[in-house]
Design an enzyme around this catalytic site. Structure first.
Site, PDB file in Angstrom:
ATOM      1  CG  ASN A   5      12.678   4.850  -3.145  1.00 43.87           C
ATOM      2  OD1 ASN A   5      12.892   5.382  -4.235  1.00 43.87           O
ATOM      3  ND2 ASN A   5      12.487   3.540  -3.013  1.00 43.87           N
ATOM      4  CE  LYS A  64       8.908   2.997  -3.344  1.00 43.15           C
ATOM      5  NZ  LYS A  64       8.121   1.884  -2.865  1.00 43.15           N
ATOM      6  CG  HIS A 116      13.550  -0.692  -3.480  1.00 44.62           C
ATOM      7  ND1 HIS A 116      12.351  -1.226  -3.901  1.00 44.62           N
ATOM      8  CD2 HIS A 116      13.256   0.152  -2.469  1.00 44.62           C
ATOM      9  CE1 HIS A 116      11.372  -0.708  -3.167  1.00 44.62           C
ATOM     10  NE2 HIS A 116      11.897   0.135  -2.294  1.00 44.62           N
ATOM     11  CD  GLU A 135       8.968  -0.606  -5.286  1.00 44.69           C
ATOM     12  OE1 GLU A 135       9.564   0.360  -5.788  1.00 44.69           O
ATOM     13  OE2 GLU A 135       8.176  -0.492  -4.326  1.00 44.69           O
ATOM     14  CD  GLU A 156      12.778  -0.244   1.934  1.00 44.59           C
ATOM     15  OE1 GLU A 156      12.301   0.839   2.241  1.00 44.59           O
ATOM     16  OE2 GLU A 156      12.906  -0.618   0.752  1.00 44.59           O
ATOM     17  N   GLY A 207       4.498  -0.049   0.670  1.00 44.98           N
ATOM     18  CA  GLY A 207       3.384   0.468  -0.117  1.00 44.98           C
ATOM     19  C   GLY A 207       2.045  -0.161   0.244  1.00 44.98           C
ATOM     20  CB  SER A 210       3.738   1.457   5.484  1.00 49.98           C
ATOM     21  OG  SER A 210       3.311   0.825   4.291  1.00 49.98           O
TER      22      SER A 210
HETATM   23  P1  PGA Z   1       6.644   2.943   1.329  1.00 47.72           P
HETATM   24  O1  PGA Z   1       7.946   2.544   0.465  1.00 47.72           O
HETATM   25  O2  PGA Z   1       7.110   3.883   2.408  1.00 47.72           O
HETATM   26  O3  PGA Z   1       5.715   3.596   0.347  1.00 47.72           O
HETATM   27  O4  PGA Z   1       6.097   1.678   1.897  1.00 47.72           O
HETATM   28  C1  PGA Z   1       9.176   2.280   1.085  1.00 47.72           C
HETATM   29  C2  PGA Z   1      10.196   1.901   0.050  1.00 47.72           C
HETATM   30  O5  PGA Z   1       9.857   1.217  -0.919  1.00 47.72           O
HETATM   31  O6  PGA Z   1      11.390   2.263   0.167  1.00 47.72           O
END
Ligand code: PGA
Length: 250
Positions: free
Chosen positions: A9, A11, A92, A94, A164, A170, A210
């Site tokens: 992903n 983003k 997601h 976000e 998640e 992140g 992560s």
């Molecule tokens: P990350 O993001 O691996 O940077 O923690 C995962 C995601 O948001 O899908």
């Protein structure tokens, strides 16, 4: 046999040149047999990137819930499909946090995406306070009850779930492999209750938050963890490649 998937992903990162270069590099090494690789890229890159690799499928990171119309600046599922996307990431955290998306809306988006023939990667997961209060299962259950558990069985078969935990996205903090396994088993149980044993067994459930080369092998070794949704580490060819290679061939 349920499908194993490594999805990236990106983003709001990368441009078209970066994407083409990345895919050309990634494509030099085949994934372990039976492992599907998907990359969630910015809208503007979908068309170009969907032509680069035979085995990397391209996902969009959002879509509008209506088929077409006066929605300035939005993007429809048919546009994504015609650009070459095979999947769309929905729900997601976000999008939930910064764009006020909630499960009823995500359900509308899922329905229109599935109708257009896109597969859906549906994200769920609890914030830190729910985990600390040990209400994380109830929280995720309510997310699923308001969205995917309302789909038809045929629709459900086109959905991949990504668990998640928000506190792991992140942040560099990963859920332990047993925390991931427990939640994945719980999600699979809920899906079996609603759609029956075989739909639940066939469901691919990805872990996200992560994921990196240092922890991917242990996470993917869990019986209910069928792959990963990878953010930061999917932007570096070397680490994404290592994560793909840490999947056991099927
Ligand atoms: P990350 O993001 O691996 O940077 O923690 C995962 C995601 O948001 O899908």
């Amino acid at each position: 046999m349920r499908k194993k998937i490594i999805a990236g992903n990106w983003k709001m990162n990368s441009d078209i040149d970066f994407g083409v270069d990345f895919l050309q590099k990634i494509t030099q090494i085949q994934p372990p047999s039976g492992v599907e690789v998907i990359l969630g890229v910015p809208f503007i890159s979908i068309y170009e990137l969907s032509k680069v690799s035979d085995f990397v499928s391209i996902a969009a990171q959002n879509c509008h819930q209506k088929e077409s119309g006066a929605f300035t600046g939005e993007i429809s599922v048919n546009m994504l499909k015609s650009a070459g996307a095979s999947h769309v990431i929905l729900g997601h955290s976000e999008r939930r946090q910064y764009f006020n998306e909630f499960d009823e809306l995500i359900l509308e988006k899922m329905s229109i995406a599935l109708k257009a023939g896109l597969k859906v990667i549906y994200c769920c997961g609890e914030p830190l306070d729910q985990r600390e209060a040990e209400t994380h299962e109830a929280f995720v259950k309510s997310q699923l009850s308001d969205s995917i558990l309302k789909l038809s069985e045929d629709q459900m078969k086109q959905v991949v779930i990504a668990y998640e935990p928000i506190w792991a996205i992140g942040t560099g903090k990963t859920a332990s492999s047993s925390q991931a396994q427990d939640m994945h088993a719980f999600i699979r149980h809920l899906v079996k209750e609603e759609f029956g044993q075989s739909v639940g067994e066939e469901l691919t459930i990805l872990y996200g938050g992560s994921v990196k080369p240092a922890n991917s092998e242990e996470l993917f070794a869990q019986p209910d963890v069928d792959g990963g949704l990878v953010g930061g580490a999917s932007l570096k060819t070397e680490s994404f490649q290592q994560i793909i290679q840490s999947m056991k061939p099927v």
